[in-house]
Design a protein around this motif. Structure first.
Motif, PDB file in Angstrom:
ATOM      1  N   SER A 119       0.810  -1.223   0.000  1.00  0.00           N
ATOM      2  CA  SER A 119       0.000   0.000   0.000  1.00  0.00           C
ATOM      3  C   SER A 119       0.842   1.272   0.000  1.00  0.00           C
ATOM      4  CB  SER A 119      -0.921   0.023   1.231  1.00  0.00           C
ATOM      5  OG  SER A 119      -0.189   0.318   2.418  1.00  0.00           O
ATOM      6  N   LEU A 120       2.143   1.166   0.252  1.00  0.00           N
ATOM      7  CA  LEU A 120       2.952   2.358   0.481  1.00  0.00           C
ATOM      8  C   LEU A 120       2.981   3.299  -0.719  1.00  0.00           C
ATOM      9  CD1 LEU A 120       5.980   0.835   2.459  1.00  0.00           C
ATOM     10  CD2 LEU A 120       4.025   2.130   3.372  1.00  0.00           C
ATOM     11  N   LYS A 121       3.332   2.799  -1.892  1.00  0.00           N
ATOM     12  CA  LYS A 121       3.423   3.676  -3.064  1.00  0.00           C
ATOM     13  C   LYS A 121       2.054   4.219  -3.484  1.00  0.00           C
ATOM     14  CE  LYS A 121       7.793   1.891  -4.844  1.00  0.00           C
ATOM     15  NZ  LYS A 121       8.495   1.202  -5.955  1.00  0.00           N
ATOM     16  N   PRO A 122       1.002   3.371  -3.500  1.00  0.00           N
ATOM     17  CA  PRO A 122      -0.322   3.938  -3.801  1.00  0.00           C
ATOM     18  C   PRO A 122      -0.766   4.973  -2.771  1.00  0.00           C
ATOM     19  CG  PRO A 122      -0.353   1.559  -4.075  1.00  0.00           C
ATOM     20  CD  PRO A 122       0.963   1.901  -3.443  1.00  0.00           C
ATOM     21  N   ALA A 123      -0.423   4.755  -1.508  1.00  0.00           N
ATOM     22  CA  ALA A 123      -0.776   5.725  -0.470  1.00  0.00           C
ATOM     23  C   ALA A 123      -0.041   7.041  -0.698  1.00  0.00           C
ATOM     24  CB  ALA A 123      -0.444   5.166   0.909  1.00  0.00           C
ATOM     25  N   ALA A 124       1.217   6.950  -1.095  1.00  0.00           N
ATOM     26  CA  ALA A 124       1.989   8.166  -1.376  1.00  0.00           C
ATOM     27  C   ALA A 124       1.372   8.939  -2.538  1.00  0.00           C
ATOM     28  CB  ALA A 124       3.442   7.801  -1.680  1.00  0.00           C
ATOM     29  N   ARG A 125       0.964   8.212  -3.577  1.00  0.00           N
ATOM     30  CA  ARG A 125       0.349   8.881  -4.731  1.00  0.00           C
ATOM     31  C   ARG A 125      -0.983   9.522  -4.372  1.00  0.00           C
ATOM     32  NH1 ARG A 125       2.346   4.161  -7.459  1.00  0.00           N
ATOM     33  NH2 ARG A 125       0.291   3.177  -7.320  1.00  0.00           N
ATOM     34  N   ALA A 141      11.396   4.246  14.739  1.00  0.00           N
ATOM     35  CA  ALA A 141      12.016   5.339  13.988  1.00  0.00           C
ATOM     36  C   ALA A 141      12.600   4.834  12.669  1.00  0.00           C
ATOM     37  CB  ALA A 141      13.097   6.003  14.837  1.00  0.00           C
ATOM     38  N   ALA A 142      13.256   3.676  12.720  1.00  0.00           N
ATOM     39  CA  ALA A 142      13.858   3.117  11.505  1.00  0.00           C
ATOM     40  C   ALA A 142      12.792   2.748  10.486  1.00  0.00           C
ATOM     41  CB  ALA A 142      14.703   1.897  11.854  1.00  0.00           C
ATOM     42  N   CYS A 143      11.665   2.234  10.960  1.00  0.00           N
ATOM     43  CA  CYS A 143      10.567   1.880  10.064  1.00  0.00           C
ATOM     44  C   CYS A 143      10.027   3.118   9.373  1.00  0.00           C
ATOM     45  CB  CYS A 143       9.464   1.168  10.839  1.00  0.00           C
ATOM     46  SG  CYS A 143       8.052   0.679   9.816  1.00  0.00           S
ATOM     47  N   ALA A 144       9.847   4.200  10.128  1.00  0.00           N
ATOM     48  CA  ALA A 144       9.340   5.444   9.545  1.00  0.00           C
ATOM     49  C   ALA A 144      10.285   5.945   8.453  1.00  0.00           C
ATOM     50  CB  ALA A 144       9.157   6.494  10.628  1.00  0.00           C
ATOM     51  N   ARG A 145      11.582   5.856   8.691  1.00  0.00           N
ATOM     52  CA  ARG A 145      12.548   6.289   7.677  1.00  0.00           C
ATOM     53  C   ARG A 145      12.514   5.367   6.460  1.00  0.00           C
ATOM     54  NH1 ARG A 145      15.858   6.853  12.346  1.00  0.00           N
ATOM     55  NH2 ARG A 145      16.895   4.873  11.837  1.00  0.00           N
ATOM     56  N   LYS A 146      12.431   4.079   6.712  1.00  0.00           N
ATOM     57  CA  LYS A 146      12.481   3.092   5.640  1.00  0.00           C
ATOM     58  C   LYS A 146      11.309   3.226   4.679  1.00  0.00           C
ATOM     59  CE  LYS A 146      13.890  -0.862   3.729  1.00  0.00           C
ATOM     60  NZ  LYS A 146      15.185  -1.007   3.025  1.00  0.00           N
ATOM     61  N   ILE A 147      10.111   3.438   5.210  1.00  0.00           N
ATOM     62  CA  ILE A 147       8.943   3.458   4.321  1.00  0.00           C
ATOM     63  C   ILE A 147       8.921   4.714   3.452  1.00  0.00           C
ATOM     64  CG2 ILE A 147       7.588   1.923   5.776  1.00  0.00           C
ATOM     65  CD1 ILE A 147       6.049   4.322   6.819  1.00  0.00           C
ATOM     66  N   VAL A 148       9.506   5.799   3.942  1.00  0.00           N
ATOM     67  CA  VAL A 148       9.604   7.002   3.109  1.00  0.00           C
ATOM     68  C   VAL A 148      10.631   6.778   1.994  1.00  0.00           C
ATOM     69  CG1 VAL A 148      10.225   9.447   3.072  1.00  0.00           C
ATOM     70  CG2 VAL A 148       8.815   8.543   4.935  1.00  0.00           C
ATOM     71  N   GLU A 149      11.668   5.997   2.288  1.00  0.00           N
ATOM     72  CA  GLU A 149      12.627   5.628   1.246  1.00  0.00           C
ATOM     73  C   GLU A 149      11.967   4.715   0.210  1.00  0.00           C
ATOM     74  OE1 GLU A 149      15.830   3.743   3.245  1.00  0.00           O
ATOM     75  OE2 GLU A 149      16.521   5.560   4.275  1.00  0.00           O
ATOM     76  N   ALA A 151       8.750   4.593  -0.499  1.00  0.00           N
ATOM     77  CA  ALA A 151       7.677   5.301  -1.203  1.00  0.00           C
ATOM     78  C   ALA A 151       7.858   6.804  -1.003  1.00  0.00           C
ATOM     79  CB  ALA A 151       6.317   4.847  -0.688  1.00  0.00           C
ATOM     80  N   PRO A 152       8.735   7.432  -1.778  1.00  0.00           N
ATOM     81  CA  PRO A 152       8.959   8.875  -1.628  1.00  0.00           C
ATOM     82  C   PRO A 152       7.648   9.654  -1.711  1.00  0.00           C
ATOM     83  CG  PRO A 152      10.608   7.913  -3.083  1.00  0.00           C
ATOM     84  CD  PRO A 152       9.591   6.841  -2.826  1.00  0.00           C
ATOM     85  N   GLY A 153       7.497  10.583  -0.790  1.00  0.00           N
ATOM     86  CA  GLY A 153       6.273  11.377  -0.746  1.00  0.00           C
ATOM     87  C   GLY A 153       5.231  10.838   0.201  1.00  0.00           C
ATOM     88  N   LEU A 154       5.462   9.640   0.750  1.00  0.00           N
ATOM     89  CA  LEU A 154       4.506   9.073   1.698  1.00  0.00           C
ATOM     90  C   LEU A 154       4.365   9.988   2.913  1.00  0.00           C
ATOM     91  CD1 LEU A 154       2.747   6.565   2.524  1.00  0.00           C
ATOM     92  CD2 LEU A 154       4.769   5.776   3.773  1.00  0.00           C
TER      93      LEU A 154
END
Length: 269
Positions: A119-125, A141-149, A151-154
């Motif tokens: 869902s990450l990339k569709p959520a970002a879009r 904290a690491a998870c929050a950083r990882k998911i933005v990597e 799916a940029p823009g999430l």
């Protein structure tokens, strides 16, 4: 364009009925037959609307062998599980059982980890925002950083580790509400996460509240996932037990046979 502007405040809330044709009764638990993709699509479309309109958050729990066993042995957990608006098939055994039983068939396994990552990339879009509640501070904290990597823009509306004292709970709810996430992911493990969600669902301002167990640890790689063939064969539990025997061996040894017995016991619905 903001989600509020794109969606509009005058749109009707998508209905959330659970007609019998969309439910498979497995081991005493009513499980949604929605596919993984359909579940994601519904979440991304519905959660922002529910939040914007100030509707009660949709409560989404998972079902696997452990959940079947706990539902039959832990009255408090059973009461909390019964409050869910939607229960999805996190375990492959649940999917397989729906095919054995001859009733409504669950399309595929919707593991919480796959539901989240897919869902990450569709959520970002779509501009759908997430809040991460659970795990220890480093993993969170690491998870929050990882998911933005990933799916940029999430939009990560906020995050908080899963360790707190009872007297801190009001402040946690206030922080979640200030962040106003579309989807709140709660990963503190069964039965604590279900109890938290049920206890606070009427205070939390979010579109969907989704229980997610050890999800954040899987995203960071602290917990390794099984090879795909083991996942499809319903053997991910064996991989987990082999890689984390001290934490999981007793759980699977005791709950798996019980879950199979419950599936047989409740085979007629």
């Amino acid at each position: 364009m903001s989600a509020e502007h794109a969606l509009g405040r005058d749109l009707p809330l998508p209905p959330a009925p659970r007609p019998e044709g969309e439910i498979a009764h497995v081991g005493g638990v009513p499980v949604s037959t929605l596919s993984l993709q359909a579940l994601i699509d519904r979440m991304l479309a519905e959660a922002p609307v529910r939040r914007i309109l100030g509707q009660r958050a949709l409560l989404v729990f998972d079902c696997n062998g452990q959940g079947l066993s706990m539902n039959a042995t832990d009255p408090a957990f059973a009461r909390d599980l019964a409050q869910a608006d939607l229960i999805h098939a996190d375990g492959q055994v649940i999917v397989m059982a729906s095919r054995w039983l001859g009733g409504p068939v669950i399309v595929d396994r919707s593991s919480t980890t796959d539901m989240f990552t897919d869902s990450l990339k569709p959520a970002a879009r779509a501009g759908v925002s997430y809040y991460l509640l659970g795990a220890d501070e480093g993993v969170n904290a690491a998870c929050a950083r990882k998911i933005v990597e990933m799916a940029p823009g999430l939009k990560v509306a906020g995050r908080r580790n899963g360790f707190w004292r009872p007297e801190e709970e009001d402040a946690i709810i206030d922080a979640i509400n200030a962040a106003a996430p579309d989807v709140l992911w709660v990963g503190t493990g069964k039965p604590r996460e279900q109890a938290f969600c049920v206890r606070n669902r009427d205070r939390i301002k979010a579109g969907w509240i989704v229980s997610c167990g050890g999800l954040f640890n899987y995203i960071t790689g602290d917990y390794p996932r099984a090879p795909l063939w083991m996942q499809k064969a319903g053997l991910e539990w064996l991989h987990r037990m082999a890689t984390r025997p001290r934490q999981l061996a007793w759980r699977y040894i005791t709950t798996n046979p019980h879950a199979l017995w419950l599936i047989w016991k409740h085979r007629h619905g």
